[in-house]
Design a protein around this motif. Structure first.
Motif, PDB file in Angstrom:
ATOM      1  N   PHE A   6     -14.128  10.245  -3.445  1.00 26.33           N
ATOM      2  CA  PHE A   6     -13.930  10.273  -1.991  1.00 26.33           C
ATOM      3  C   PHE A   6     -14.835   9.280  -1.267  1.00 26.33           C
ATOM      4  CE2 PHE A   6     -12.436  14.253  -3.674  1.00 26.33           C
ATOM      5  CZ  PHE A   6     -11.255  14.454  -2.990  1.00 26.33           C
ATOM      6  N   ALA A 315      -7.704  15.497   2.370  1.00 25.75           N
ATOM      7  CA  ALA A 315      -7.036  14.988   1.165  1.00 25.75           C
ATOM      8  C   ALA A 315      -6.196  16.079   0.507  1.00 25.75           C
ATOM      9  CB  ALA A 315      -8.074  14.453   0.175  1.00 25.75           C
ATOM     10  N   THR A 318      -3.034  16.274   2.775  1.00 26.80           N
ATOM     11  CA  THR A 318      -2.195  15.074   2.866  1.00 26.80           C
ATOM     12  C   THR A 318      -1.718  14.583   1.507  1.00 26.80           C
ATOM     13  OG1 THR A 318      -3.677  14.435   4.679  1.00 26.80           O
ATOM     14  CG2 THR A 318      -2.100  12.782   3.952  1.00 26.80           C
ATOM     15  N   PHE A 320      -4.123  13.032  -2.050  1.00 31.46           N
ATOM     16  CA  PHE A 320      -5.270  12.138  -2.210  1.00 31.46           C
ATOM     17  C   PHE A 320      -4.894  10.668  -2.027  1.00 31.46           C
ATOM     18  CE2 PHE A 320      -7.911   9.408  -4.897  1.00 31.46           C
ATOM     19  CZ  PHE A 320      -9.172   9.677  -4.366  1.00 31.46           C
ATOM     20  N   ILE A 323      -3.914   9.719   1.675  1.00 32.85           N
ATOM     21  CA  ILE A 323      -5.000   9.724   2.661  1.00 32.85           C
ATOM     22  C   ILE A 323      -5.942   8.542   2.431  1.00 32.85           C
ATOM     23  CG2 ILE A 323      -6.738  11.191   1.508  1.00 32.85           C
ATOM     24  CD1 ILE A 323      -5.765  11.317   5.229  1.00 32.85           C
ATOM     25  N   MET A 324      -6.220   8.206   1.182  1.00 32.03           N
ATOM     26  CA  MET A 324      -7.109   7.069   0.917  1.00 32.03           C
ATOM     27  C   MET A 324      -6.445   5.749   1.328  1.00 32.03           C
ATOM     28  SD  MET A 324      -9.696   8.758   0.099  1.00 32.03           S
ATOM     29  CE  MET A 324     -10.967   7.587  -0.399  1.00 32.03           C
TER      30      MET A 324
END
Length: 347
Positions: A6, A315, A318, A320, A323-324
C-alpha cells in the motif's frame, strides 16, 4: 496482503496544506467499480449520482481543540500536549501524546497559562502518557479553559501554524457531537447549498457518530496487515438511522458512507441478516482486503496516506488494483491529497 503493498510515491506539492477556497469546489474523482471507468468532476456535481430514496450516511462528530502548548516547570522547555481522551471526569486525567516525548517524565509539571497546569502521573499507555490536569474552578470552567487555550488539531504532516480559519474549515458543517481529535475529512467538502440540493432531490441524509481518535491514524508497523491492532473509537448509531438504512437495503437503493469513519461505524453493527443495528459503544474494527461489505454500496472518501489503515479499507471496497491505478491517475492529474485535499466517489 503486506503493508508495503500500500505504499506509493507522490510529489510533495500535492499535499494540501490548506482547504479549497469553497468547500464543494474541490475535485471529485468518480470510480465505477463494475466498469472500471474513472471520471473527473467537482464535488458540487455529487448530486448527479444519486436518486430519490437513496441514502447518504454522515458522521456528525465534532473536533475539539485537542492541541495544547505548555512549558515545563524549572527548565521552561516548550511541550506540545495532544489530548486523546478523557479517562476520569472527577480526577481530570487524560490519555495524551506529548512532543518531544523524551523530555517528559512521570512527575514533570507543565504550565499552560491562565491557571491551567498539568502533571504527568503515568507513562504506561501504549500511545503516550497519562496527564492529570489542574484548574481552580468548576468542571464546566475547566472544559471552557481547555477550549480557550487549545488549538485545532491539524495533522502533523500539514506542517504549518494553525490559523483562525482552520477552526471552521477543519470541521464539517453538520458537526454536532464533540469528541474527535481529527475531522472526518470526506465530509469537509459538503456545503449548505449541496446538502439542500440533495435534500430537495429526495435523498435521505442520515447521521451516525464515530469519534475519531488515533485508531484511524496510528501507523501500521507490521508487514503482515492482519496482525495490526486498531485503537478503539466511540460510536453511536440510533434506531431512526437504522430504520432508514434497512429500508434502503430492502428497496435496493444506493447507500453511501461519507468517509471511512462512517463505513467503519456501520460495519461494526451488522445483524446476521445483513441489516444495520443500533449501536452504543466502542469499535476497533479493522477493515482490509479481502472483506465483504454488508451495508453501504458506495463511499465518498479523500485520498489517504501511503500504508494507512484508511487506504487499506478503501482498497477492500474498490479492489486493490483499481484503487492503486486511481491514485496514480490522481497524482498525474494533480489532485490535492490527504485531509484538506480532494475527494473520490466510489460506486
Amino acid at each position: 496482503m503486506r503493508t508495503s503493498d500500500f505504499n506509493f510515491n507522490f510529489p510533495s506539492d500535492l499535499l494540501a496544506k490548506y482547504p479549497s477556497q469553497e468547500r464543494d469546489e474541490s475535485k471529485l474523482m468518480i470510480i465505477h467499480r463494475n466498469s472500471k471507468k474513472i471520471e473527473h468532476k467537482l464535488f458540487k456535481d455529487l448530486h448527479q449520482y444519486f436518486e430519490e430514496g437513496d441514502s447518504i450516511i454522515l458522521n456528525n462528530t465534532k473536533v475539539f481543540p485537542a492541541r495544547l502548548f505548555g512549558n515545563k516547570e524549572k527548565t521552561d522547555a516548550r511541550i506540545e500536549v495532544f489530548l486523546l481522551r478523557e479517562l476520569d471526569h472527577k480526577d481530570r486525567t487524560w490519555d495524551v501524546l506529548v512532543d518531544p516525548a523524551r523530555k517528559v517524565r512521570v512527575g514533570n509539571k507543565l504550565n499552560f497559562g491562565h491557571g491551567l497546569t498539568g502533571e504527568v502521573i503515568d507513562n504506561t499507555t501504549s500511545r503516550g502518557r497519562i496527564l492529570q490536569l489542574h484548574f481552580n474552578g468548576t468542571y464546566e470552567e475547566f472544559i471552557k479553559k481547555i477550549k480557550e487555550l487549545g488549538n485545532t488539531p491539524l495533522p502533523k504532516y500539514i506542517n504549518r501554524l494553525t490559523e483562525i480559519s482552520d477552526k471552521e474549515r477543519y470541521q464539517t458543517i453538520y458537526a454536532k457531537k464533540e469528541g474527535s481529535v481529527a475531522a472526518p475529512t470526506a465530509g469537509l467538502h459538503f456545503s449548505k447549498h449541496l446538502l439542500k440540493k440533495l435534500e430537495i432531490k429526495g435523498i435521505n441524509l442520515v447521521e451516525i457518530t464515530l469519534h475519531l481518535g488515533l485508531g484511524s491514524f496510528l501507523p501500521v508497523e507490521v508487514e503482515d496487515i492482519s496482525k495490526h491492532k486498531m485503537d478503539s473509537e466511540k460510536c453511536f448509531i440510533n434506531e431512526e438511522t437504522c430504520r432508514i438504512i434497512n429500508n434502503a437495503i430492502q428497496e435496493k437503493k444506493k447507500i453511501c458512507a461519507v468517509g471511512t469513519s462512517s463505513m467503519r461505524a456501520i460495519e461494526s453493527s451488522v445483524s446476521s441478516n445483513k441489516n444495520l443495528n443500533p449501536f452504543l459503544g466502542w469499535t476497533n474494527k479493522f477493515i482490509f482486503p479481502p472483506y465483504n461489505f454488508s451495508i453501504a454500496n458506495s463511499i465518498i472518501t479523500n485520498f489517504h496516506m501511503p500504508k494507512s489503515t484508511l487506504l487499506m479499507m478503501v482498497a477492500a471496497f474498490t479492489g486493490f488494483d483499481l484503487i492503486m491505478k486511481a491514485y496514480q491517475i490522481a497524482i498525474q492529474k494533480k489532485y490535492r491529497l490527504f485531509s484538506y485535499g480532494d475527494a473520490m466517489l466510489i460506486l
